[in-house]
Each structure stands twice: as structure tokens, then as C-alpha cells.
Design an enzyme around this catalytic site. Structure first.
Site, PDB file in Angstrom:
ATOM      1  N   GLU A  43      37.215  46.215  39.266  1.00 14.38           N
ATOM      2  CA  GLU A  43      37.128  44.781  39.571  1.00 14.38           C
ATOM      3  C   GLU A  43      36.793  44.601  41.041  1.00 14.38           C
ATOM      4  O   GLU A  43      37.430  45.212  41.904  1.00 14.38           O
ATOM      5  CB  GLU A  43      38.459  44.090  39.257  1.00 14.38           C
ATOM      6  CG  GLU A  43      38.520  42.633  39.706  1.00 14.38           C
ATOM      7  CD  GLU A  43      39.931  42.082  39.752  1.00 14.38           C
ATOM      8  OE1 GLU A  43      40.174  41.156  40.543  1.00 14.38           O
ATOM      9  OE2 GLU A  43      40.792  42.574  39.008  1.00 14.38           O
ATOM     10  N   THR A  73      39.128  37.253  41.711  1.00 16.97           N
ATOM     11  CA  THR A  73      39.347  36.051  42.520  1.00 16.97           C
ATOM     12  C   THR A  73      38.357  34.962  42.133  1.00 16.97           C
ATOM     13  O   THR A  73      37.764  34.294  42.977  1.00 16.97           O
ATOM     14  CB  THR A  73      39.281  36.356  44.036  1.00 16.97           C
ATOM     15  OG1 THR A  73      39.970  37.589  44.303  1.00 16.97           O
ATOM     16  CG2 THR A  73      39.984  35.270  44.841  1.00 16.97           C
ATOM     17  N   LYS A 133      46.987  38.720  33.913  1.00 17.70           N
ATOM     18  CA  LYS A 133      47.187  39.379  35.204  1.00 17.70           C
ATOM     19  C   LYS A 133      48.524  38.929  35.779  1.00 17.70           C
ATOM     20  O   LYS A 133      48.726  37.736  36.020  1.00 17.70           O
ATOM     21  CB  LYS A 133      46.044  39.003  36.153  1.00 17.70           C
ATOM     22  CG  LYS A 133      46.258  39.395  37.603  1.00 17.70           C
ATOM     23  CD  LYS A 133      45.070  38.945  38.436  1.00 17.70           C
ATOM     24  CE  LYS A 133      45.306  39.150  39.917  1.00 17.70           C
ATOM     25  NZ  LYS A 133      44.106  38.859  40.718  1.00 17.70           N
TER      26      LYS A 133
END
Length: 201
Positions: A43, A73, A133
Site C-alpha cells: 500500500e 490515505t 483497517k
């Protein structure tokens, strides 16, 4: 908004790599370290134009090796569009924003929202999202994972934030499905520990 496809992407592997703000060349180098170690999922958080360029480059390299790269993000619809154009296969957000999840799925990418409370986990699960997450994991602590397993046994947590080779095992034992590590991949002392977590010692 089912995101159970992460099950297949992770393939049972307990680790993923998250490479924040490393620049283009360093991102590719650390991604290669991760892939060589046996970590298939990478990621790259996208907060700058350089981050996007790194995502494009690493995504292209990943396709050649049959690996998976996503954008992290992701906090706006613009980020979703940028992630898709850069070749990301999935998006990850620090918080729970169902609009971003929906837009990501419509763009052909799986989406993993961030959660830190039982209310957020419950809303995510109600919306069909099982891969979540846990962020910031080092602040939440492994006890948080243990507590969430009771009411939400179907949830699959990826712990992000403050994770490394020395604490990853504790979080996995507490109920994390996957632990995301970053700078640990640049520490030669941690690589054997990470390899042992992958069953490659």
C-alpha cells in the site's frame, strides 16, 4: 459494498507493506524487498504528486510480478480517481467513509475503511464490509482486537500504525488477520523476524 475480495488478495498472508512518503525510487526498492520476502500486498499512501508517481511506478512493477498494489490515505473522491488512474487495485482510508468505499468499488477497486470504535465496526459490517483497517493500531492496542472479536467474529482486521517485526506477532495472536509494516522492511535486523512470521524462516 462487499469487500470480501481482500480474502483472496491476501491469500492467508499475515503481513502487508505500507510505504508512506518514501519517494519514487525508495518506494520501488522497498516494495521489491517486500515482494522478495514474500509480502505480496503493498500500500502506498497518496498525499503528494510524488506519492502518485510512486504509485504509478510501483503498480506497473507489481503487474509484471503478479503482485498487488493499493492506494492509502484515500480521504476524498479525487483521491479515488487518482488511485484508479495510477493503477491501484484497492484503496485504504484512515476512517469510515462509505462514499469513498462506494466510489472505489464503482472504479473497480476494493476498498478498506479505517475503524477505531465498535460503532464504526458495526456500521461497516452492516454495510457489507468485513475487511477493516484498525487504526491507529499501536494506540488501540492488541486488547482492542480481542474485545472486538466477541461481538464481531466475522470482521477481519488489518492493523496499521506503529507495527513492526517485534509487535506484529502479538497483534496477530490477538486477532488481527494482517499486520501492515513499513520502515521495518528497511531494517536488516527485522527482516528475519518478518520472514518467520511469513513462515519462511
Amino acid at each position: 459494498m462487499d469487500n470480501s475480495g481482500f480474502e483472496e488478495l491476501f491469500g492467508g498472508a499475515p503481513l502487508m507493506a505500507i510505504l508512506r512518503g518514501m519517494g519514487v525510487e525508495r518506494s520501488l526498492a522497498v516494495s521489491t524487498t517486500a515482494w522478495d520476502l514474500g509480502i505480496d500486498m503493498v500500500e502506498l499512501p497518496i498525499q503528494t504528486t510524488e506519492d502518485l508517481e510512486a504509485l504509478r511506478l510501483v503498480s506497473a512493477a507489481a503487474r509484471e510480478r503478479g503482485k498487488i498494489v493499493g492506494a492509502g490515505t484515500v480521504v476524498s473522491l479525487e483521491h479515488v480517481a487518482q488511485a484508479a488512474s495510477a493503477g491501484a487495485s484497492f484503496t485504504v482510508s484512515p476512517g469510515l467513509d462509505l462514499e469513498i468505499v462506494r466510489a472505489s468499488h464503482e472504479a473497480g477497486m476494493l476498498s478498506m475503511p479505517g475503524v477505531a470504535t465498535a460503532s464504526e465496526v458495526q456500521l461497516a459490517m452492516k454495510s457489507g464490509l468485513t475487511w477493516l483497517k484498525a487504526f491507529p493500531a499501536s494506540v488501540l492496542g492488541p486488547q482492542w482486537l480481542t474485545a472486538m472479536r466477541g461481538p464481531f467474529p466475522q470482521a477481519r482486521f488489518v492493523t496499521t500504525g506503529g507495527m513492526n517485526a517485534t509487535n506484529a506477532g502479538e497483534y496477530l495472536s490477538a486477532g488481527a488477520s494482517v499486520v501492515a509494516v513499513g520502515t521495518a522492511l528497511e531494517d536488516p535486523a527485522q527482516l528475519p523476524l518478518l520472514a518467520s512470521l511469513l513462515g519462511r524462516s
